[in-house]
Design a protein around this motif. Structure first.
Motif, short mmCIF file in Angstrom:
data_model
loop_
_atom_site.label_atom_id
_atom_site.label_comp_id
_atom_site.label_asym_id
_atom_site.label_seq_id
_atom_site.Cartn_x
_atom_site.Cartn_y
_atom_site.Cartn_z
N GLY A 199 0.82 -1.21 0.00
CA GLY A 199 0.00 0.00 0.00
C GLY A 199 0.85 1.26 0.00
O GLY A 199 0.55 2.23 -0.70
N GLU A 200 1.93 1.22 0.78
CA GLU A 200 2.82 2.39 0.83
C GLU A 200 3.53 2.60 -0.51
O GLU A 200 3.74 3.73 -0.94
CB GLU A 200 3.85 2.20 1.95
N GLN A 201 3.86 1.49 -1.18
CA GLN A 201 4.49 1.62 -2.50
C GLN A 201 3.52 2.26 -3.49
O GLN A 201 3.90 3.07 -4.33
CB GLN A 201 4.94 0.25 -3.01
N GLN A 202 2.25 1.88 -3.36
CA GLN A 202 1.24 2.49 -4.24
C GLN A 202 1.14 3.99 -3.95
O GLN A 202 1.05 4.81 -4.87
CB GLN A 202 -0.11 1.81 -4.02
N MET A 203 1.17 4.35 -2.66
CA MET A 203 1.12 5.78 -2.30
C MET A 203 2.33 6.51 -2.89
O MET A 203 2.20 7.62 -3.40
CB MET A 203 1.14 5.94 -0.77
N LEU A 204 3.50 5.86 -2.81
CA LEU A 204 4.71 6.50 -3.34
C LEU A 204 4.62 6.66 -4.86
O LEU A 204 5.01 7.70 -5.40
CB LEU A 204 5.95 5.67 -2.95
N MET B 64 -4.30 -4.26 1.20
CA MET B 64 -5.33 -4.68 2.16
C MET B 64 -6.50 -3.69 2.16
O MET B 64 -6.32 -2.49 1.90
CB MET B 64 -4.74 -4.85 3.55
N PRO B 65 -7.72 -4.21 2.44
CA PRO B 65 -8.94 -3.43 2.27
C PRO B 65 -8.93 -2.04 2.92
O PRO B 65 -9.41 -1.08 2.33
CB PRO B 65 -10.02 -4.31 2.92
N LYS B 66 -8.32 -1.94 4.10
CA LYS B 66 -8.31 -0.66 4.79
C LYS B 66 -7.56 0.40 3.96
O LYS B 66 -7.98 1.55 3.87
CB LYS B 66 -7.64 -0.84 6.15
N LEU B 67 -6.46 -0.03 3.37
CA LEU B 67 -5.67 0.91 2.57
C LEU B 67 -6.34 1.22 1.23
O LEU B 67 -6.14 2.30 0.67
CB LEU B 67 -4.27 0.35 2.32
N VAL B 68 -7.15 0.27 0.73
CA VAL B 68 -7.86 0.53 -0.52
C VAL B 68 -8.74 1.76 -0.36
O VAL B 68 -8.74 2.66 -1.21
CB VAL B 68 -8.71 -0.70 -0.95
N ASP B 69 -9.47 1.83 0.76
CA ASP B 69 -10.31 2.99 1.01
C ASP B 69 -9.48 4.27 1.05
O ASP B 69 -9.87 5.31 0.53
CB ASP B 69 -11.05 2.86 2.35
N ILE C 29 -6.64 4.84 -0.43
CA ILE C 29 -6.18 5.18 -1.78
C ILE C 29 -7.33 5.82 -2.57
O ILE C 29 -7.16 6.85 -3.24
CB ILE C 29 -5.67 3.92 -2.53
N PHE C 30 -8.52 5.23 -2.48
CA PHE C 30 -9.67 5.78 -3.22
C PHE C 30 -10.02 7.19 -2.70
O PHE C 30 -10.34 8.08 -3.48
CB PHE C 30 -10.89 4.85 -3.12
N ASP C 31 -9.94 7.37 -1.38
CA ASP C 31 -10.18 8.72 -0.82
C ASP C 31 -9.16 9.70 -1.37
O ASP C 31 -9.49 10.85 -1.70
CB ASP C 31 -10.08 8.70 0.71
N ALA C 32 -7.90 9.23 -1.45
CA ALA C 32 -6.83 10.11 -1.95
C ALA C 32 -7.10 10.49 -3.41
O ALA C 32 -6.91 11.65 -3.80
CB ALA C 32 -5.48 9.42 -1.82
N VAL C 33 -7.57 9.53 -4.20
CA VAL C 33 -7.86 9.81 -5.61
C VAL C 33 -8.91 10.92 -5.71
O VAL C 33 -8.79 11.86 -6.50
CB VAL C 33 -8.35 8.53 -6.34
N LYS C 34 -9.91 10.83 -4.84
CA LYS C 34 -10.95 11.84 -4.84
C LYS C 34 -10.39 13.22 -4.44
O LYS C 34 -10.71 14.25 -5.04
CB LYS C 34 -12.05 11.42 -3.86
N THR C 35 -9.55 13.21 -3.42
CA THR C 35 -8.93 14.46 -2.97
C THR C 35 -8.07 15.07 -4.08
O THR C 35 -8.07 16.29 -4.28
CB THR C 35 -8.08 14.21 -1.71
N ILE C 36 -7.33 14.21 -4.78
CA ILE C 36 -6.48 14.70 -5.88
C ILE C 36 -7.35 15.38 -6.94
O ILE C 36 -7.03 16.46 -7.44
CB ILE C 36 -5.66 13.54 -6.50
N LEU D 229 -16.98 3.05 -8.57
CA LEU D 229 -18.14 3.85 -8.99
C LEU D 229 -18.54 4.85 -7.91
O LEU D 229 -19.18 5.87 -8.20
CB LEU D 229 -19.33 2.95 -9.33
N GLU D 230 -18.17 4.55 -6.67
CA GLU D 230 -18.53 5.48 -5.58
C GLU D 230 -17.82 6.82 -5.71
O GLU D 230 -18.32 7.83 -5.25
CB GLU D 230 -18.21 4.84 -4.22
N ILE D 231 -16.64 6.82 -6.34
CA ILE D 231 -15.93 8.09 -6.49
C ILE D 231 -15.97 8.62 -7.92
O ILE D 231 -15.56 9.73 -8.18
CB ILE D 231 -14.45 8.00 -6.01
#
Ligand code: ATP
Length: 234
Positions: free
Chosen positions: A138-143, A166-171, A173-180, A198-200
């Motif tokens: 998950g951290e690599q994806q963030m990087l 892992m599921p917690k980090l998926v949320d 990442i998706f929240d971050a995409v929305k913020t971006i 589809l939620e975002i």
């Protein structure tokens, strides 16, 4: 902002995507979904200049970019985070981020997006001296997303950012995409997790064996009976 028309790409004569048309308007989050092998990654690679399309056109901010080299497409404002994130594993988090900002000659310009990246992903700020190889998935994806933001893109293309996380980090990442997106970056998101994305999303395209079989607003796609059967088991 991005207008893909009748795009066709083949590998050694085998067609991977055929006659695909996709539009992304400024400020949108557009999702491209579909099963394994449907052609989602090939579509992004063809837009990013990593694969040369056999036919069709890609227009970005009014200019044709199909057939251009990848680094020139990046310079025009399209950042692409591939499925295999292509971080520099032996370099630190800080250096990986720094390498994302090579486009900008001026130091102040290069460092400007750092604060945004740290606000989005505080974990990265805590791990600046750590080698990229030792980060969690998950951290690599963030990087990888952070590094893409360092190019200060107008369009950010993400290939399955939720994969292997892992599921917690998926949320997260998706929240971050929305913020971006809310900071003014347009998003083209490839995802197998159609329901969550589809939620975002504002709009979505569904691919099957290299073709668009369905497209519409997020609500239309969510309510589509075939989608409900295939993705929701209803
Ligand atoms: P996934 O969700 O599994 O990543 P995808 O929807 O992104 O799948 P693509 O990776 O674009 O699908 O693949 C589309 C088709 O093109 C597949 O049949 C795949 O085997 C083929 N393909 C992809 N890359 C190559 C390549 N480098 N050489 C030959 N064929 C390829």
């Amino acid at each position: 902002m991005l207008d893909v028309k009748s795009l066709t790409t083949a590998y050694d004569g085998l067609i991977a995507i055929s006659d695909i048309s996709v539009e992304v308007k400024a400020g949108e989050i557009v999702v491209v979904a579909g099963a394994n092998g449907a052609g989602k990654s090939t579509l992004l690679k063809s837009i990013a200049g990593m694969e040369r399309p056999k036919g069709g056109t890609v227009t970005f901010a009014g200019d044709r970019i199909d057939g251009m080299a990848g680094h020139l497409i990046t310079a025009r404002g399209i950042a692409y985070v591939p499925e295999a994130k292509r971080l520099f594993p032996r370099l630190t988090v800080a250096d990986n981020l720094r390498l994302g900002s090579y486009l900008h000659a001026d130091k102040a310009d290069r460092e400007a997006p750092l604060e945004q990246v740290f606000t989005l992903f505080p974990r990265l700020k805590e791990r600046l001296p750590q080698k990229a190889a030792t980060l969690s998935g998950g951290e690599q994806q963030m990087l990888a997303i952070g590094r893409a933001l360092m190019t200060r893109p107008r369009l950010l293309m993400l290939d399955e950012p939720s994969q292997g996380i892992m599921p917690k980090l998926v949320d997260e990442i998706f929240d971050a995409v929305k913020t971006i997106r809310d900071t003014g970056v347009t998003i083209l998101l490839v995802e197998q997790r159609l329901v969550e994305s589809l939620e975002i999303a504002d709009r979505a395209y569904v691919l099957q064996t290299g073709r668009v079989i369905l497209s519409g607003s997020a609500a239309e796609v969510r309510e589509n009976p075939d989608v409900r059967r295939a993705y929701l088991g209803i």
